[in-house]
Design a protein around this motif. Structure first.
Motif, mmCIF file in Angstrom:
data_model
loop_
_atom_site.group_PDB
_atom_site.id
_atom_site.type_symbol
_atom_site.label_atom_id
_atom_site.label_comp_id
_atom_site.label_asym_id
_atom_site.label_seq_id
_atom_site.Cartn_x
_atom_site.Cartn_y
_atom_site.Cartn_z
ATOM 1 N N ARG A 4 0.833 -1.203 0.000
ATOM 2 C CA ARG A 4 0.000 0.000 0.000
ATOM 3 C C ARG A 4 0.869 1.255 0.000
ATOM 4 O O ARG A 4 0.440 2.296 -0.420
ATOM 5 N N ILE A 5 2.091 1.153 0.533
ATOM 6 C CA ILE A 5 3.001 2.295 0.594
ATOM 7 C C ILE A 5 4.234 1.987 -0.256
ATOM 8 O O ILE A 5 4.851 0.924 -0.128
ATOM 9 N N TRP A 6 4.553 2.922 -1.154
ATOM 10 C CA TRP A 6 5.719 2.776 -2.015
ATOM 11 C C TRP A 6 6.711 3.891 -1.694
ATOM 12 O O TRP A 6 6.335 5.057 -1.598
ATOM 13 N N SER A 7 7.971 3.503 -1.541
ATOM 14 C CA SER A 7 8.989 4.538 -1.373
ATOM 15 C C SER A 7 9.286 5.168 -2.728
ATOM 16 O O SER A 7 8.980 4.591 -3.786
ATOM 17 N N GLY A 8 9.878 6.357 -2.697
ATOM 18 C CA GLY A 8 10.198 7.032 -3.949
ATOM 19 C C GLY A 8 11.135 6.208 -4.817
ATOM 20 O O GLY A 8 10.986 6.144 -6.046
ATOM 21 N N ARG A 23 8.767 12.474 -7.881
ATOM 22 C CA ARG A 23 8.232 13.569 -7.072
ATOM 23 C C ARG A 23 7.427 14.539 -7.935
ATOM 24 O O ARG A 23 6.378 15.033 -7.523
ATOM 25 N N SER A 24 7.919 14.816 -9.122
ATOM 26 C CA SER A 24 7.213 15.726 -10.025
ATOM 27 C C SER A 24 5.864 15.143 -10.447
ATOM 28 O O SER A 24 4.849 15.848 -10.484
ATOM 29 N N ASP A 25 5.850 13.824 -10.735
ATOM 30 C CA ASP A 25 4.601 13.181 -11.145
ATOM 31 C C ASP A 25 3.600 13.134 -9.989
ATOM 32 O O ASP A 25 2.382 13.285 -10.199
ATOM 33 N N ILE A 26 4.093 12.921 -8.775
ATOM 34 C CA ILE A 26 3.203 12.910 -7.605
ATOM 35 C C ILE A 26 2.527 14.266 -7.450
ATOM 36 O O ILE A 26 1.307 14.362 -7.203
ATOM 37 N N ASP A 27 3.291 15.342 -7.608
ATOM 38 C CA ASP A 27 2.707 16.684 -7.513
ATOM 39 C C ASP A 27 1.655 16.905 -8.596
ATOM 40 O O ASP A 27 0.596 17.511 -8.343
ATOM 41 N N ALA A 28 1.944 16.413 -9.810
ATOM 42 C CA ALA A 28 0.990 16.583 -10.910
ATOM 43 C C ALA A 28 -0.307 15.819 -10.638
ATOM 44 O O ALA A 28 -1.406 16.313 -10.909
ATOM 45 N N LEU A 29 -0.189 14.602 -10.096
ATOM 46 C CA LEU A 29 -1.379 13.813 -9.778
ATOM 47 C C LEU A 29 -2.218 14.494 -8.695
ATOM 48 O O LEU A 29 -3.452 14.472 -8.735
ATOM 49 N N ARG A 30 -1.549 15.091 -7.718
ATOM 50 C CA ARG A 30 -2.284 15.789 -6.662
ATOM 51 C C ARG A 30 -3.058 16.978 -7.225
ATOM 52 O O ARG A 30 -4.178 17.265 -6.789
ATOM 53 N N GLU A 31 -2.469 17.651 -8.202
ATOM 54 C CA GLU A 31 -3.126 18.827 -8.786
ATOM 55 C C GLU A 31 -4.412 18.470 -9.527
ATOM 56 O O GLU A 31 -5.331 19.292 -9.613
ATOM 57 N N GLY A 38 2.260 11.411 1.630
ATOM 58 C CA GLY A 38 3.701 11.148 1.631
ATOM 59 C C GLY A 38 4.243 11.234 3.038
ATOM 60 O O GLY A 38 3.927 12.176 3.776
ATOM 61 N N THR A 39 5.026 10.246 3.449
ATOM 62 C CA THR A 39 5.619 10.234 4.783
ATOM 63 C C THR A 39 7.132 10.107 4.664
ATOM 64 O O THR A 39 7.648 9.448 3.752
#
Length: 325
Positions: A4-8, A23-31, A38-39
Motif C-alpha cells: 500500500r506504501i511505495w517509497s520514492g 516527485r514531479s509526477d506525484i505533484d501533478a497527480l495531486r493537482e 507522503g511520509t
C-alpha cells in the motif's frame, strides 16, 4: 501482494524513471485530484487515500467518450430534476480534453439530434431522492416517508399519508420514476410515484428480502401505474383456474395470477371502461371486481340493459311476425 506504501526509490525503479521525476509526477497527480499521502523516514513513502475532493480522471477511448457525451447531452433535458446544470458543466469539461476529431463528433451529435419534448409536464425528482431510494433498496432498510397523493377529486385537497415500506426497485418510464415496495401493514406490493415521496429520518429496521412479485419488474410496474399502458385498469377475482382464464385473454389486455381454490386474480386494462367490461364478460364465468367502482357501476348498468333486452325478446318476435303478415 502489492504494498500500500511505495517509497520514492521503489516507484522510480518500477517505472524506470528518476526519483526527481517521481516527485514531479506525484505533484501533478495531486493537482488533478488524486489524494496521495507522503511520509518521511526509513519506512516512509507514498500511498493513495480516498480523501480526494474530486474524482480522478478516466482514460476513455473514442467510442467511450462519445457514449459519455450522449448521456450528458441527454442530461440537459434530464429526467432527474437539478441535473441539467451539472450535466452541462460535465459536458464542457469533457469537451475541453477531447481530441479535435472526437470533439467534432460530439458537436455533430448536438447539432443533428433533436430531442422531442413530452406533451405532458414532467415531475421534478431531486437527485438526492433517487440516491436515497436506491440506498434503501441496496441496504434492505425499511423506508419511512410521507406520501403526498394527488389532489382528491371530491375535495380538491392534497392528502398526506405516513407510510413505512420495504423498498425493492426503482423503475423509470417515460421520464417518470416509480418505487416498487412491499407494504407489510396491508401485506401487498405497491407502486409509488417517486416525486410524491418525502423520506423521513431515521430509516426503519432492516428486512429480509422477499421474492419479487414477477420476473419482469418493468412490466409488472407498468401494468399497475394508471395511464402507463392502459388508460383504465382494474382487478377482479375470477372463479376459474388461471390457466383457463389466460386462454381467453390476450397479454395486451390482462394479466392472470393464480389464487387458491381454483380461482385467479385478473388485472385487466383498456382505453375505456366498456372494453374492460367486455373483456371480463368474455371469460363466461363468475367474477368480482375488487378495486374499480366505475367498472362495477358500468357492469351493473350493462347487466340491467341486457336483462331488459332479453325480457323484450318475445315482444320483438311478435312485432316482427305481425309486420310480416
Amino acid at each position: 501482494m502489492v504494498p500500500r506504501i511505495w517509497s520514492g526509490n521503489e516507484l522510480a525503479d518500477r517505472l524506470g524513471v528518476s526519483p526527481r521525476t517521481v516527485r514531479s509526477d506525484i505533484d501533478a497527480l495531486r493537482e488533478i485530484g488524486y489524494s496521495i499521502e507522503g511520509t518521511r523516514g526509513s519506512d516512509g513513502g507514498y500511498r493513495l487515500t480516498p480523501n480526494g475532493s474530486t474524482i480522478p480522471p478516466l482514460l476513455l477511448n473514442t467510442d467511450e467518450a462519445v457514449a459519455v457525451a450522449v448521456g450528458l447531452h441527454s442530461g440537459l433535458s434530464c429526467i432527474i430534476g437539478g441535473m441539467e446544470e451539472i450535466s452541462a458543466r460535465a459536458l464542457a469539461k469533457l469537451e475541453s480534453i477531447l481530441p479535435d476529431a472526437v470533439r467534432t463528433r460530439v458537436h455533430n451529435l448536438a447539432h443533428f439530434t433533436v430531442p422531442l419534448a413530452e406533451n405532458q409536464p414532467v415531475p421534478i425528482v431531486e437527485p438526492a431522492l433517487i440516491v436515497t431510494l436506491i440506498d434503501h433498496c441496496h441496504r434492505h432498510e425499511r423506508l419511512r416517508f410521507t406520501y403526498r397523493s394527488e389532489a382528491s377529486e371530491a375535495t380538491g385537497r392534497v392528502e398526506d399519508v405516513h407510510l413505512e415500506v420495504e423498498p425493492y426497485r426503482l423503475v423509470n418510464r417515460l421520464h417518470r420514476w416509480y418505487l416498487l415496495a412491499y407494504a407489510p401493514e396491508v401485506e401487498e406490493w405497491r407502486v409509488f410515484h417517486a416525486e410524491h415521496i418525502l423520506p423521513k429520518s431515521p430509516s426503519g429496521p432492516r428486512f429480509d428480502p422477499r421474492p419479487l412479485p414477477a420476473e419482469d419488474i418493468g412490466d409488472y410496474v407498468e401494468r399497475r401505474v394508471p395511464g402507463s399502458r392502459w388508460r383504465h385498469s382494474a382487478q377482479a377475482i375470477v372463479n376459474a383456474p388461471a390457466a383457463e382464464a389466460a386462454q381467453s385473454l390476450a397479454p395486451a389486455e390482462a394479466t392472470v395470477e393464480a389464487l387458491a381454490d381454483n380461482r385467479c386474480l385478473v388485472t385487466v386494462g383498456g382505453q375505456s371502461i366498456a372494453t374492460m367490461a367486455l373483456c371480463l364478460a368474455r371469460l363466461d364465468v363468475d367474477f368480482t371486481v375488487v378495486d374499480n367502482h366505475e367498472l362495477s357501476e358500468f357492469l351493473r348498468r350493462l347487466s340491467h340493459r341486457l336483462e331488459r333486452a332479453a325480457s323484450e325478446e318475445g315482444i320483438s318476435d311478435s312485432a316482427v311476425s305481425a309486420h310480416s303478415e
